[in-house]
Design a protein around this motif. Structure first.
Motif, PDB file in Angstrom:
ATOM      1  N   ALA A  63      34.744  31.581  65.034  1.00  0.00           N
ATOM      2  CA  ALA A  63      33.845  32.201  64.248  1.00  0.00           C
ATOM      3  C   ALA A  63      33.263  33.649  64.894  1.00  0.00           C
ATOM      4  O   ALA A  63      33.072  34.781  64.082  1.00  0.00           O
ATOM      5  CB  ALA A  63      32.443  31.408  64.075  1.00  0.00           C
ATOM      6  N   ARG A  64      33.567  33.728  66.222  1.00  0.00           N
ATOM      7  CA  ARG A  64      32.996  34.940  66.507  1.00  0.00           C
ATOM      8  C   ARG A  64      34.117  36.060  66.860  1.00  0.00           C
ATOM      9  O   ARG A  64      33.977  37.235  66.939  1.00  0.00           O
ATOM     10  CB  ARG A  64      32.740  34.670  68.301  1.00  0.00           C
ATOM     11  N   HIS A  65      35.527  35.662  66.966  1.00  0.00           N
ATOM     12  CA  HIS A  65      36.486  36.417  67.559  1.00  0.00           C
ATOM     13  C   HIS A  65      37.689  36.477  66.556  1.00  0.00           C
ATOM     14  O   HIS A  65      38.500  37.588  66.760  1.00  0.00           O
ATOM     15  CB  HIS A  65      36.992  36.235  68.967  1.00  0.00           C
ATOM     16  N   SER A  66      38.082  35.472  65.728  1.00  0.00           N
ATOM     17  CA  SER A  66      39.282  35.514  65.139  1.00  0.00           C
ATOM     18  C   SER A  66      39.242  36.384  63.485  1.00  0.00           C
ATOM     19  O   SER A  66      40.462  37.108  63.547  1.00  0.00           O
ATOM     20  CB  SER A  66      39.652  34.055  64.795  1.00  0.00           C
ATOM     21  N   GLY A  67      38.155  36.583  63.390  1.00  0.00           N
ATOM     22  CA  GLY A  67      38.207  37.280  61.951  1.00  0.00           C
ATOM     23  C   GLY A  67      38.972  36.206  60.778  1.00  0.00           C
ATOM     24  O   GLY A  67      39.451  36.927  60.030  1.00  0.00           O
ATOM     25  N   ALA A  68      38.868  35.073  61.015  1.00  0.00           N
ATOM     26  CA  ALA A  68      39.564  34.055  60.004  1.00  0.00           C
ATOM     27  C   ALA A  68      38.650  34.240  58.818  1.00  0.00           C
ATOM     28  O   ALA A  68      37.597  34.214  58.733  1.00  0.00           O
ATOM     29  CB  ALA A  68      39.728  32.761  60.604  1.00  0.00           C
ATOM     30  N   ARG A  69      39.512  33.591  57.758  1.00  0.00           N
ATOM     31  CA  ARG A  69      38.850  33.542  56.191  1.00  0.00           C
ATOM     32  C   ARG A  69      38.675  31.929  56.338  1.00  0.00           C
ATOM     33  O   ARG A  69      37.818  31.313  55.282  1.00  0.00           O
ATOM     34  CB  ARG A  69      39.637  33.963  55.160  1.00  0.00           C
ATOM     35  N   SER A  70      39.427  31.165  57.060  1.00  0.00           N
ATOM     36  CA  SER A  70      39.236  29.629  56.835  1.00  0.00           C
ATOM     37  C   SER A  70      39.594  29.038  58.307  1.00  0.00           C
ATOM     38  O   SER A  70      40.477  29.595  58.839  1.00  0.00           O
ATOM     39  CB  SER A  70      39.858  28.919  55.756  1.00  0.00           C
ATOM     40  N   ALA A  71      39.100  27.944  58.353  1.00  0.00           N
ATOM     41  CA  ALA A  71      39.801  26.915  59.565  1.00  0.00           C
ATOM     42  C   ALA A  71      39.568  25.537  59.462  1.00  0.00           C
ATOM     43  O   ALA A  71      39.201  24.891  58.239  1.00  0.00           O
ATOM     44  CB  ALA A  71      38.678  27.379  60.873  1.00  0.00           C
ATOM     45  N   GLU A  72      40.383  24.736  60.244  1.00  0.00           N
ATOM     46  CA  GLU A  72      40.456  23.528  59.864  1.00  0.00           C
ATOM     47  C   GLU A  72      40.613  22.710  61.306  1.00  0.00           C
ATOM     48  O   GLU A  72      41.186  23.036  62.291  1.00  0.00           O
ATOM     49  CB  GLU A  72      41.958  22.868  59.181  1.00  0.00           C
ATOM     50  N   VAL A  73      39.709  21.520  61.261  1.00  0.00           N
ATOM     51  CA  VAL A  73      39.960  20.371  62.445  1.00  0.00           C
ATOM     52  C   VAL A  73      40.527  19.427  62.160  1.00  0.00           C
ATOM     53  O   VAL A  73      40.271  18.733  61.057  1.00  0.00           O
ATOM     54  CB  VAL A  73      38.479  20.428  62.940  1.00  0.00           C
ATOM     55  N   GLY A  74      41.388  18.937  62.861  1.00  0.00           N
ATOM     56  CA  GLY A  74      42.111  17.545  62.503  1.00  0.00           C
ATOM     57  C   GLY A  74      42.015  16.821  63.686  1.00  0.00           C
ATOM     58  O   GLY A  74      42.091  16.920  65.073  1.00  0.00           O
ATOM     59  N   LEU A  75      41.513  15.447  63.485  1.00  0.00           N
ATOM     60  CA  LEU A  75      41.105  14.378  64.519  1.00  0.00           C
ATOM     61  C   LEU A  75      41.818  13.339  64.109  1.00  0.00           C
ATOM     62  O   LEU A  75      41.462  12.546  63.087  1.00  0.00           O
ATOM     63  CB  LEU A  75      39.646  14.024  64.272  1.00  0.00           C
ATOM     64  N   ARG A  76      42.710  12.755  65.269  1.00  0.00           N
ATOM     65  CA  ARG A  76      43.704  11.644  64.861  1.00  0.00           C
ATOM     66  C   ARG A  76      44.121  11.022  66.319  1.00  0.00           C
ATOM     67  O   ARG A  76      43.926  11.480  67.221  1.00  0.00           O
ATOM     68  CB  ARG A  76      44.877  12.164  64.196  1.00  0.00           C
ATOM     69  N   ALA A  77      44.458   9.856  66.126  1.00  0.00           N
ATOM     70  CA  ALA A  77      44.773   8.840  67.558  1.00  0.00           C
ATOM     71  C   ALA A  77      46.254   8.660  67.305  1.00  0.00           C
ATOM     72  O   ALA A  77      46.473   7.969  66.130  1.00  0.00           O
ATOM     73  CB  ALA A  77      44.089   7.801  67.575  1.00  0.00           C
ATOM     74  N   ARG A  78      47.045   8.879  68.446  1.00  0.00           N
ATOM     75  CA  ARG A  78      48.314   8.466  68.295  1.00  0.00           C
ATOM     76  C   ARG A  78      48.744   8.059  69.601  1.00  0.00           C
ATOM     77  O   ARG A  78      48.803   8.586  70.657  1.00  0.00           O
ATOM     78  CB  ARG A  78      49.209   9.862  67.906  1.00  0.00           C
ATOM     79  N   ASP A  79      49.463   6.816  69.499  1.00  0.00           N
ATOM     80  CA  ASP A  79      50.326   6.303  70.835  1.00  0.00           C
ATOM     81  C   ASP A  79      49.212   6.396  71.990  1.00  0.00           C
ATOM     82  O   ASP A  79      49.645   6.672  73.058  1.00  0.00           O
ATOM     83  CB  ASP A  79      51.505   6.926  71.316  1.00  0.00           C
ATOM     84  N   GLY A  80      48.058   5.686  71.836  1.00  0.00           N
ATOM     85  CA  GLY A  80      46.996   5.939  72.981  1.00  0.00           C
ATOM     86  C   GLY A  80      46.347   7.304  73.203  1.00  0.00           C
ATOM     87  O   GLY A  80      45.994   7.390  74.444  1.00  0.00           O
ATOM     88  N   ARG A  81      46.637   8.205  72.456  1.00  0.00           N
ATOM     89  CA  ARG A  81      46.124   9.710  72.764  1.00  0.00           C
ATOM     90  C   ARG A  81      45.327   9.911  71.518  1.00  0.00           C
ATOM     91  O   ARG A  81      45.454   9.730  70.433  1.00  0.00           O
ATOM     92  CB  ARG A  81      47.329  10.487  72.913  1.00  0.00           C
ATOM     93  N   LEU A  82      44.251  10.944  71.913  1.00  0.00           N
ATOM     94  CA  LEU A  82      43.259  11.636  70.990  1.00  0.00           C
ATOM     95  C   LEU A  82      43.899  12.914  70.728  1.00  0.00           C
ATOM     96  O   LEU A  82      43.920  13.667  71.935  1.00  0.00           O
ATOM     97  CB  LEU A  82      42.013  11.168  71.496  1.00  0.00           C
ATOM     98  N   GLU A  83      44.129  13.486  69.741  1.00  0.00           N
ATOM     99  CA  GLU A  83      44.410  14.736  69.571  1.00  0.00           C
ATOM    100  C   GLU A  83      43.398  15.711  68.454  1.00  0.00           C
ATOM    101  O   GLU A  83      42.664  14.982  67.464  1.00  0.00           O
ATOM    102  CB  GLU A  83      45.724  14.751  68.512  1.00  0.00           C
ATOM    103  N   VAL A  84      42.885  16.471  69.299  1.00  0.00           N
ATOM    104  CA  VAL A  84      41.934  17.413  68.602  1.00  0.00           C
ATOM    105  C   VAL A  84      42.502  18.772  68.397  1.00  0.00           C
ATOM    106  O   VAL A  84      42.804  19.653  69.307  1.00  0.00           O
ATOM    107  CB  VAL A  84      40.696  17.538  69.311  1.00  0.00           C
ATOM    108  N   ALA A  85      42.666  19.073  67.131  1.00  0.00           N
ATOM    109  CA  ALA A  85      43.500  20.228  66.754  1.00  0.00           C
ATOM    110  C   ALA A  85      42.562  21.178  65.804  1.00  0.00           C
ATOM    111  O   ALA A  85      42.226  20.664  64.870  1.00  0.00           O
ATOM    112  CB  ALA A  85      44.530  20.047  65.999  1.00  0.00           C
ATOM    113  N   VAL A  86      42.478  22.480  66.167  1.00  0.00           N
ATOM    114  CA  VAL A  86      41.459  23.480  65.455  1.00  0.00           C
ATOM    115  C   VAL A  86      42.345  24.530  65.192  1.00  0.00           C
ATOM    116  O   VAL A  86      43.005  25.396  66.050  1.00  0.00           O
ATOM    117  CB  VAL A  86      40.189  23.970  66.528  1.00  0.00           C
ATOM    118  N   ALA A  87      42.823  24.858  63.921  1.00  0.00           N
ATOM    119  CA  ALA A  87      43.661  26.003  63.509  1.00  0.00           C
ATOM    120  C   ALA A  87      42.692  26.900  62.642  1.00  0.00           C
ATOM    121  O   ALA A  87      41.912  26.231  61.840  1.00  0.00           O
ATOM    122  CB  ALA A  87      44.813  25.472  62.790  1.00  0.00           C
TER     123      ALA A  87
END
Length: 433
Positions: A353-377
């Motif tokens: 919100a502060r620095h990217s000048g992006a028009r949209s963003a996406e957050v993905g939350l998922r669990a795989r093979d005993g790991r938690l993945e938090v992805a913000v694009a």
């Protein structure tokens, strides 16, 4: 008393004038039972149904045995045919017994088979959700006894008097957990010895379920109390640090800075060194207070849960950047991992919100093979390249996010280009000890 009298009267020759009163004795006895003792439901329904089912079972058994014996009698001599008929009757015995047991269950429930009733109750307990557990248990009891209903009254609770109802104490480990009230089948129909034996076998199982539900409710209340106390204490500490100690230390730092500016070059070297050291200590103390405040578990995690807390933070950024949050079914997260994941997602979205000048963003939350993945694009302009270790651009919070990920045994990767930036935190579902 009526039945023995009838047997005696009919066994002895009676004068003709007494035949009519004697013939009316049976319907008269039935009428007295129906009117005086309200036994209509028993006379019409239970005895009639049981007699009909029993007669049907016996007739079916005799018919099969007769047909089989007649079929064999045509081809065998009388003695072998009689032996064969007896064997057929014996072979059909188990089937008749099962049919008779089925008739007993239809009319009288599980009175003659307490083990089966207890087994059925155990199966219901094992397969029913906790919210429906007590109703399912009571339904099993009413079905096993063929009664109108059953209820549990807690210890110390007033119980409304039920005429004809049977009250069974529920105890576990010497502790009174309530009373099981079983309604009567029909007005005037008492519970038999078999009914009481069945209830004696079912009551301990019902008592265990009642105690387990009471403990679960007590644990839930205690958890809510602890969470409320934890929230209040955490909020108090945050207020004291943020509004009290933090500003006080910042004020001291500004005062030292003002003294440094006032004395300037006129101060001797020892005074300048002392003021510089004091300023550094105050700045370090202010940083430590901020670190403590930042390290407190976020309240939204306790109030809403991890996914809902991330969604709420994403909604606060909607006026600047629309954020879409996609989440799979996540397993229970360790508190440290949950806090790190939330803080990383929060910091990454704030950077968008502060620095990217992006028009949209996406957050993905998922669990795989005993790991938690938090992805913000995001689809912003990307980050400026920097030639430092781990390719760390400065001044946008990536240092903090990477430190949080490593503190719980995870890692953070950043992929940035002209089409946007993706920040991915890979965290373990179990914190290494």
């Amino acid at each position: 008393m009526v039945l023995p009298l009838m047997v005696v009267v009919f066994a002895v020759p009676a004068p003709e004038w007494a035949s009519v009163p004697l013939a009316l004795m049976v319907p008269g006895a039935i009428l007295v039972g129906v009117v005086r003792y309200r036994l209509l439901g028993i006379v019409v329904s239970r005895a009639l149904v049981y007699a009909t089912l029993t007669a049907a079972v016996v007739l079916l058994y005799l018919a099969l045995a007769t047909v089989a014996a007649a079929a064999l009698g045509r081809t065998l001599s009388p003695v072998p045919a009689a032996i064969a008929a007896a064997l057929i009757a014996v072979a059909l015995g188990p089937a008749r017994t099962r049919l008779q047991s089925a008739a007993d269950r239809v009319v009288y429930g599980r009175r003659r088979d307490p083990v089966a009733a207890v087994t059925e109750l155990g199966d219901r307990v094992a397969t029913t959700d906790e919210a429906d557990l007590l109703p399912a248990v009571l339904a099993t009891v009413t079905a096993a006894l063929r009664v109108a209903g059953a209820r549990v009254v807690g210890p110390g609770e007033p119980a409304s008097p039920d005429d004809g109802a049977l009250a069974v104490p529920l105890r576990v480990g010497g502790r009174d957990v309530g009373t099981l009230h079983v309604a009567e089948r029909h007005p005037g129909e008492p519970f038999t010895t078999g009914d009481r034996h069945l209830l004696a076998a079912l009551a301990p199982q019902v008592a265990v379920v009642v105690l387990a539900l009471d403990l679960a409710r007590s644990l839930e209340r205690e958890r809510d109390r602890v969470l409320t106390a934890t929230h209040d204490e955490r909020d108090r500490i945050r207020r004291d640090l943020h509004d009290g100690l933090g500003p006080s230390l910042a004020g001291i730092g500004l005062g030292v800075q003002a003294v440094q500016a006032h004395v300037g070059d006129r101060a001797d070297p020892l005074t300048r060194d002392l003021l510089a050291r004091l300023k550094e200590e105050v700045d370090a103390a202010v940083g430590e207070v901020r670190r403590i405040i930042d390290g407190l578990r976020p309240a939204p995690l306790d109030d809403l849960g991890f996914v809902a807390a991330v969604r709420r933070h994403a909604d606060t950024l909607a006026p600047s950047v629309p954020v879409r949050v996609t989440a799979e079914d996540l397993p229970p997260l360790p508190p440290d991992v949950e806090t790190a994941a939330y803080r990383i997602a929060q910091e990454a979205l704030t950077n968008v919100a502060r620095h990217s000048g992006a028009r949209s963003a996406e957050v993905g939350l998922r669990a795989r093979d005993g790991r938690l993945e938090v992805a913000v694009a995001d689809d912003g302009a990307g980050l400026e390249p920097a030639v430092t270790d781990d390719v760390r651009p400065r001044g946008i919070g990536l240092d903090s996010m990477r430190s949080r990920a490593r503190a719980v045994g995870g890692d953070l990767t950043v992929d940035s280009g002209p089409d946007g930036t993706a920040v991915v935190a890979d965290l373990p579902l179990e914190v290494p000890r």
